[in-house]
Design a protein around this motif. Structure first.
Motif, short mmCIF file in Angstrom:
data_model
loop_
_atom_site.label_atom_id
_atom_site.label_comp_id
_atom_site.label_asym_id
_atom_site.label_seq_id
_atom_site.Cartn_x
_atom_site.Cartn_y
_atom_site.Cartn_z
N ALA A 1 16.93 -25.84 30.55
CA ALA A 1 17.69 -25.49 31.75
C ALA A 1 19.19 -25.49 31.47
N LEU A 2 19.63 -26.46 30.67
CA LEU A 2 21.06 -26.50 30.33
C LEU A 2 21.45 -25.30 29.47
N TRP A 3 20.57 -24.87 28.58
CA TRP A 3 20.86 -23.70 27.75
C TRP A 3 20.98 -22.44 28.61
N ILE A 4 20.06 -22.27 29.56
CA ILE A 4 20.13 -21.11 30.46
C ILE A 4 21.43 -21.14 31.27
N TRP A 5 21.79 -22.32 31.73
CA TRP A 5 23.03 -22.49 32.50
C TRP A 5 24.23 -22.02 31.68
N THR A 6 24.31 -22.47 30.45
CA THR A 6 25.47 -22.11 29.62
C THR A 6 25.44 -20.64 29.21
N MET A 7 24.25 -20.05 29.03
CA MET A 7 24.18 -18.63 28.67
C MET A 7 24.63 -17.74 29.84
N VAL A 8 24.31 -18.17 31.05
CA VAL A 8 24.80 -17.42 32.22
C VAL A 8 26.33 -17.45 32.26
N GLU A 9 26.90 -18.60 32.01
CA GLU A 9 28.36 -18.70 31.99
C GLU A 9 28.94 -17.92 30.81
N PHE A 10 28.23 -17.87 29.70
CA PHE A 10 28.68 -17.07 28.56
C PHE A 10 28.78 -15.59 28.93
N ILE A 11 27.78 -15.08 29.63
CA ILE A 11 27.81 -13.68 30.07
C ILE A 11 28.92 -13.46 31.10
N MET A 12 29.12 -14.42 31.99
CA MET A 12 30.18 -14.28 32.99
C MET A 12 31.55 -14.28 32.35
N ILE A 13 31.72 -15.01 31.26
CA ILE A 13 33.01 -14.97 30.56
C ILE A 13 33.23 -13.60 29.92
N LEU A 14 32.19 -13.04 29.32
CA LEU A 14 32.33 -11.73 28.68
C LEU A 14 32.63 -10.64 29.70
N THR A 15 32.04 -10.75 30.89
CA THR A 15 32.23 -9.72 31.92
C THR A 15 33.36 -10.06 32.88
N SER A 16 34.04 -11.19 32.68
CA SER A 16 35.14 -11.62 33.55
C SER A 16 34.71 -11.70 35.00
N SER A 17 33.56 -12.31 35.23
CA SER A 17 32.99 -12.41 36.58
C SER A 17 33.35 -13.75 37.22
N GLY A 18 33.66 -13.69 38.51
CA GLY A 18 33.89 -14.90 39.27
C GLY A 18 35.01 -15.76 38.70
N ARG A 19 34.77 -17.06 38.69
CA ARG A 19 35.79 -18.00 38.22
C ARG A 19 35.97 -17.94 36.71
N TYR A 20 35.06 -17.27 36.01
CA TYR A 20 35.16 -17.22 34.56
C TYR A 20 35.98 -16.03 34.06
N GLY A 21 36.58 -15.29 34.98
CA GLY A 21 37.52 -14.26 34.59
C GLY A 21 38.95 -14.74 34.57
N ARG A 22 39.18 -15.94 35.11
CA ARG A 22 40.54 -16.48 35.22
C ARG A 22 40.55 -17.94 34.80
N ASP A 23 41.72 -18.42 34.48
CA ASP A 23 41.86 -19.83 34.15
C ASP A 23 42.09 -20.63 35.43
N ARG A 24 42.42 -21.91 35.28
CA ARG A 24 42.58 -22.77 36.44
C ARG A 24 43.76 -22.35 37.31
N GLU A 25 44.80 -21.77 36.71
CA GLU A 25 45.98 -21.33 37.46
C GLU A 25 45.77 -19.96 38.12
N GLY A 26 44.66 -19.30 37.85
CA GLY A 26 44.38 -18.00 38.46
C GLY A 26 44.79 -16.81 37.62
N TYR A 27 45.25 -17.01 36.39
CA TYR A 27 45.64 -15.90 35.52
C TYR A 27 44.42 -15.36 34.77
N MET A 28 44.41 -14.06 34.57
CA MET A 28 43.31 -13.43 33.86
C MET A 28 43.28 -13.88 32.41
N LEU A 29 42.05 -14.14 31.89
CA LEU A 29 41.92 -14.53 30.49
C LEU A 29 42.34 -13.38 29.60
N ALA A 30 43.11 -13.69 28.57
CA ALA A 30 43.63 -12.64 27.68
C ALA A 30 42.52 -12.17 26.75
#
Length: 210
Positions: free
Chosen positions: A181-210
């Motif tokens: 379950a933890l692996w599935i959780w982290t893989m979903v977040e991995f895909i969200m980082i690649l697609t810049s989806s939701g909170r994983y497209g920006r850092d804590r200050e709200g700037y887009m990840l470079a």
């Protein structure tokens, strides 16, 4: 005064009254038009098209063109778009690699700034490993025949404990399920980082990840 002389005098008085009142007397003018009824010229002036560039709508000069199509809003130039914020100092590639290889530790969330989620993943991972280790310990303790020697020199054998083995096996299986379950959780977040989806497209200050 009677007869023709009276009629002639009444007609002359009516004519003078019509001349002084603009051709209206007793609610009618000479032509018989009802008093106060607008003439054709007045109606044409009342319903004439408003003046302005392209006969625009009243109160909105220049907003509509000659064909009645809406043009650019007159005040649009006064409200320029917001400037594009600078990119974040955090790198998307780094966050993705941390999620893929060290996702269970919450490293990618620590990197981006999602500390609450990162701590939750780290605690989840620790609990999972504790359950697996305890399960294997029970299996080992309950398996096989063991010879025990006493201080008096006597020896005896301890047989295997099926209940302990079963309990340890169930705990180990539960730990592995939690790891999955933890692996599935982290893989979903991995895909969200690649697609810049939701909170994983920006850092804590709200700037887009470079």
């Amino acid at each position: 005064m009677t007869g023709p002389e009276f009629q002639s005098s009444q007609g002359s008085d009516n004519a003078r009254s019509a001349g002084t009142t603009g051709g209206r007397w007793s609610g009618e003018n000479i032509q018989g038009t009802p008093y106060g009824n607008p003439t054709a010229a007045d109606q044409a002036q009342a319903y004439s098209a408003p003046q302005g560039p392209g006969n625009g709508m009243p109160g909105y000069p220049g907003q509509y063109g000659n064909a009645g199509q809406p043009g650019p809003y007159a005040g649009a130039a006064m409200y320029p778009g917001y400037p594009t914020p600078p990119p974040s100092t955090k790198k998307k590639v780094v966050a993705a690699l941390l999620a893929f290889f060290l996702g269970g530790t919450g490293a990618h969330n620590f990197y981006i700034g999602n500390k609450g989620r990162a701590i939750a993943q780290l605690i989840f991972l620790i609990v999972t490993w504790v359950i697996v280790i305890v399960g294997y310990s029970l299996i080992i303790a309950g398996t096989g025949t063991e010879m025990v020697a006493t201080y008096s020199g006597e020896t005896y054998y301890v047989d295997e404990d099926p209940d302990m083995i079963i309990g340890g096996g169930l705990l180990a299986i539960l730990g592995y399920l939690m790891m999955g379950a933890l692996w599935i959780w982290t893989m979903v977040e991995f895909i969200m980082i690649l697609t810049s989806s939701g909170r994983y497209g920006r850092d804590r200050e709200g700037y887009m990840l470079a």
